[in-house]
Enzyme design. Structure first.
Site, short mmCIF file in Angstrom:
data_model
loop_
_atom_site.label_atom_id
_atom_site.label_comp_id
_atom_site.label_asym_id
_atom_site.label_seq_id
_atom_site.Cartn_x
_atom_site.Cartn_y
_atom_site.Cartn_z
N GLY A 40 10.20 77.03 -52.13
CA GLY A 40 9.57 77.83 -51.09
C GLY A 40 8.07 77.93 -51.32
O GLY A 40 7.34 77.00 -51.01
N SER A 112 10.02 71.50 -56.23
CA SER A 112 8.92 71.94 -55.38
C SER A 112 8.32 73.23 -55.97
O SER A 112 7.97 73.25 -57.15
CB SER A 112 9.42 72.12 -53.94
OG SER A 112 8.36 72.20 -53.04
N TRP A 113 8.21 74.31 -55.18
CA TRP A 113 7.71 75.56 -55.76
C TRP A 113 8.53 75.98 -56.96
O TRP A 113 8.01 76.53 -57.93
CB TRP A 113 7.71 76.68 -54.72
CG TRP A 113 7.73 78.04 -55.35
CD1 TRP A 113 8.78 78.89 -55.47
CD2 TRP A 113 6.63 78.68 -56.02
NE1 TRP A 113 8.41 80.03 -56.15
CE2 TRP A 113 7.09 79.93 -56.50
CE3 TRP A 113 5.31 78.33 -56.25
CZ2 TRP A 113 6.28 80.81 -57.19
CZ3 TRP A 113 4.48 79.21 -56.95
CH2 TRP A 113 4.97 80.44 -57.42
N ASP A 263 6.48 60.82 -51.62
CA ASP A 263 6.40 62.25 -51.36
C ASP A 263 5.00 62.59 -50.84
O ASP A 263 4.04 62.64 -51.61
CB ASP A 263 6.71 63.03 -52.64
CG ASP A 263 6.82 64.53 -52.41
OD1 ASP A 263 6.33 65.01 -51.38
OD2 ASP A 263 7.41 65.21 -53.27
N HIS A 291 9.81 63.97 -50.33
CA HIS A 291 9.92 65.30 -50.92
C HIS A 291 11.36 65.81 -50.91
O HIS A 291 11.76 66.53 -51.82
CB HIS A 291 9.03 66.26 -50.14
CG HIS A 291 8.77 67.56 -50.83
ND1 HIS A 291 8.03 67.65 -52.00
CD2 HIS A 291 9.14 68.82 -50.54
CE1 HIS A 291 7.96 68.91 -52.38
NE2 HIS A 291 8.63 69.64 -51.52
#
Length: 311
Positions: A40, A112-113, A263, A291
């Site tokens: 997120g 990711s985050w 990505d 991604h």
């Protein structure tokens, strides 16, 4: 991937500041402890992430970071205080959850985050981390944020023009959207969230995976965009490059980094830099993957987690 499994224990952990973090545990109570750290920021946990873990070998912990998923208060509520939702707060929440569950050391998995938060936690509490598996590596440097919301626009100029228009064409787009997500008018907040998600989907559009951000609806979308814009407007409260600079603190922790060469949201360079700074990490580049990954990405993640399950 492994079959779907149900949680055998769950709860809401009081982490202070009026926040309660939702958690749940599945798999083997006597298995190797693993924590899934969602992306997120603000996406919330997904039960499907448990399918990367052998339920006979792992004790899998999922949790919803502050303000999203089933944690309370929910960031979709304009009264939710975002001042107590920072990277430092989330790192402290993870450590409090570890203590609450009586876990000595755990494997950390996320993308990711989630990879940024994992690195922040592991560099703060390296003695509590047994191994790390990251997918789609980010460190949330301001340069990475600028790429995602400005630099990559060279590939999607039409979509970026609409994204800028949503913030009245102002400079400092991320900060502008963060302000819109705190506007008193709910219609303004809803439009800003929709415009933000449309841009996120445009960046991923070449991957052929549909519109995963726009598909978020109602409170889930509002919380996601409010939290994302809040964190990114502040550079995640991290000194620029700090996670790479302090990667030496990860010495002795084995890691696997899985990253798609295609990505566009988080280019491969960050994963390459991290692998160079963290000698115990193995970088696996997936040709053609973006991604969101795909079958080959999943194969590498399963292989890494199965490997650690045998140690």
């Amino acid at each position: 991937m492994y079959p779907e499994t149900a949680a055998y224990d769950q709860g809401l952990l009081d982490v202070g500041d009026g926040n309660r973090v939702h958690w749940e545990v599945s798999g083997n109570p006597a298995g190797r402890a693993a924590l899934v750290v969602h992306g997120g920021p603000g996406s919330g946990s997904s039960p499907s992430s448990r399918r990367y873990f052998d339920p006979e070998a792992y004790r899998v912990v999922l949790f919803d970071q502050r303000g999203c998923g089933r944690s309370t208060p929910h960031a979709s509520d304009p009264a939710a205080d975002m001042a107590v939702n920072t990277t430092a707060h989330l790192v402290a929440d993870m450590e409090r959850l570890r203590e609450h569950l009586g876990i000595d050391r755990w494997l950390l998995y996320g993308g990711s985050w989630g990879s940024t938060l994992i690195l922040a936690y592991a560099e703060t509490h390296p003695e509590r981390v047994s191994a790390i598996v990251l997918n789609g590596v980010t460190t949330t440097r301001r340069s990475e944020i600028n790429w995602l919301y400005e630099g990559v626009a060279r590939f999607f100029p039409e979509a970026h023009e609409r994204f800028r228009a949503g913030a009245a064409g102002t400079d400092g787009l991320v900060a502008a959207y963060a302000a819109l997500m705190n506007h008193a008018d709910p219609a303004v907040r809803r439009k800003a969230a929709a415009d933000w998600c449309a841009w996120e989907d445009a960046v991923l559009s070449l991957e052929g995976m549909g519109t995963p951000y726009t598909d978020r609806v109602d409170d889930t979308r509002l919380a996601f965009v409010r939290i994302c814009s809040h964190f990114f407007a502040h550079g995640a409260w991290l000194e620029e490059g700090a996670l790479l600079r302090d990667a030496h603190r990860l010495a002795g922790i084995p890691g696997v980094l899985v990253h798609g060469r295609a990505d566009l949201a988080g280019p491969l360079g960050t994963a390459w830099e991290l692998a160079r700074a963290w000698p115990d990490a193995e970088l696996r580049v997936v040709e053609g993957a973006g991604h969101l990954g795909g079958a080959e990405t999943r194969r590498h993640l399963l292989d890494a987690l199965d490997g650690f399950a045998k140690e």
